[in-house]
Design an enzyme around this catalytic site. Sequence first.
Site, mmCIF file in Angstrom:
data_model
loop_
_atom_site.group_PDB
_atom_site.id
_atom_site.type_symbol
_atom_site.label_atom_id
_atom_site.label_comp_id
_atom_site.label_asym_id
_atom_site.label_seq_id
_atom_site.Cartn_x
_atom_site.Cartn_y
_atom_site.Cartn_z
ATOM 1 N N GLY A 290 -15.701 -4.167 0.512
ATOM 2 C CA GLY A 290 -15.997 -4.484 1.906
ATOM 3 C C GLY A 290 -14.881 -5.292 2.531
ATOM 4 N N ARG B 7 -5.903 -5.665 -10.975
ATOM 5 C CA ARG B 7 -4.887 -6.680 -11.299
ATOM 6 C C ARG B 7 -5.521 -8.059 -11.393
ATOM 7 N NH1 ARG B 7 -2.589 -10.257 -7.964
ATOM 8 N NH2 ARG B 7 -3.413 -9.164 -6.139
ATOM 9 N N ASP C 60 0.804 -1.221 0.000
ATOM 10 C CA ASP C 60 0.000 0.000 0.000
ATOM 11 C C ASP C 60 0.837 1.271 0.000
ATOM 12 O OD1 ASP C 60 -2.328 -1.600 0.169
ATOM 13 O OD2 ASP C 60 -2.047 -1.788 2.333
ATOM 14 N N SER D 200 -10.001 -5.540 -7.280
ATOM 15 C CA SER D 200 -8.631 -5.394 -7.760
ATOM 16 C C SER D 200 -8.588 -5.427 -9.284
ATOM 17 C CB SER D 200 -7.753 -6.521 -7.190
ATOM 18 O OG SER D 200 -6.545 -6.645 -7.908
ATOM 19 N N VAL E 32 -13.160 -8.588 4.665
ATOM 20 C CA VAL E 32 -13.144 -10.011 4.309
ATOM 21 C C VAL E 32 -14.440 -10.701 4.741
ATOM 22 C CG1 VAL E 32 -12.017 -12.220 4.769
ATOM 23 C CG2 VAL E 32 -10.627 -10.191 4.292
ATOM 24 N N THR F 119 -14.311 -9.044 -7.252
ATOM 25 C CA THR F 119 -13.038 -8.476 -6.815
ATOM 26 C C THR F 119 -13.063 -6.981 -7.068
ATOM 27 O OG1 THR F 119 -10.628 -8.508 -7.056
ATOM 28 C CG2 THR F 119 -11.917 -8.901 -9.046
ATOM 29 N N ARG G 253 -17.194 -9.991 2.312
ATOM 30 C CA ARG G 253 -16.996 -10.678 1.027
ATOM 31 C C ARG G 253 -17.340 -12.161 1.145
ATOM 32 N NH1 ARG G 253 -11.780 -7.693 -1.803
ATOM 33 N NH2 ARG G 253 -12.176 -5.647 -0.922
#
Length: 246
Positions: free
Chosen positions: A74, A55, A8, A53, A76, A51, A79
């Site tokens: 959100g 990537r 990050d 992301s 974990v 996802t 999810r």
Amino acid sequence: MAVHSLKDCPATLADGLVLAACLPRADPRDVLVANEAKSLGDLVPGSRVGTSSTRRAAQIRHAFPYLQVVQLRGNVETRLERIKSGEISATVLSLAGLQRLGCEHVASQVLSVDEMVPAACQGAVGVVCREDDPWVVQLLSSVSHRSTFLEVSAERACLSALLGSEEAGQAGQPFPDVAWGCNAKHDSDNATMALDCFVSDLEGQELLRYTEYDRSVVDSKDAEALGSLYGNFLRMVAGGLGWLQV
């Protein structure tokens, strides 16, 4: 000093700051979490994979164009609940993140780097301090995990070369419209490094990947040179395809 999840952190730190140490790296790979499927290939056409992301989304779309990739945000727990409810079929998460939460048992499969290139510095924790404080720099350097430090040096250099002045976090710049990943693995016994990196459009229609094996790396300058080399390769390709302004 400040302790950071290096995934990050900007690849280029603010003037006057230096990455002085790294903890031993956790497993940088991603995992699949699904109700029934044991691999992404097991998911039936049209399955919804959640996802946030870019990537992960680009790599999934490229390798499995018959799957639907949808936004999933959100924590974990949130999810995982959306998978249990059947709202989505699966998601891809960081193994290191699940391990730190003590819930790695929810993983259906650990995805190899061949299947899913991790984010630069995924699983790595670093310590940053003032560059002009040699006592603290030396103190931290003496306890740094060498292989992890070399790996993140290569990955951060790759990311910095790829993104250039467009890097998010520099002067408020937004992220460019590309997806990317980078993972380095240092072999301390042989003083060599492998590096795997890619860049693609956000839809994963075109994905370009470079892999280097057994490059001699004995210090952080070698690691940074290797990362910069491949980051510049990626930048030239992305620029040539109009994904980045170079």
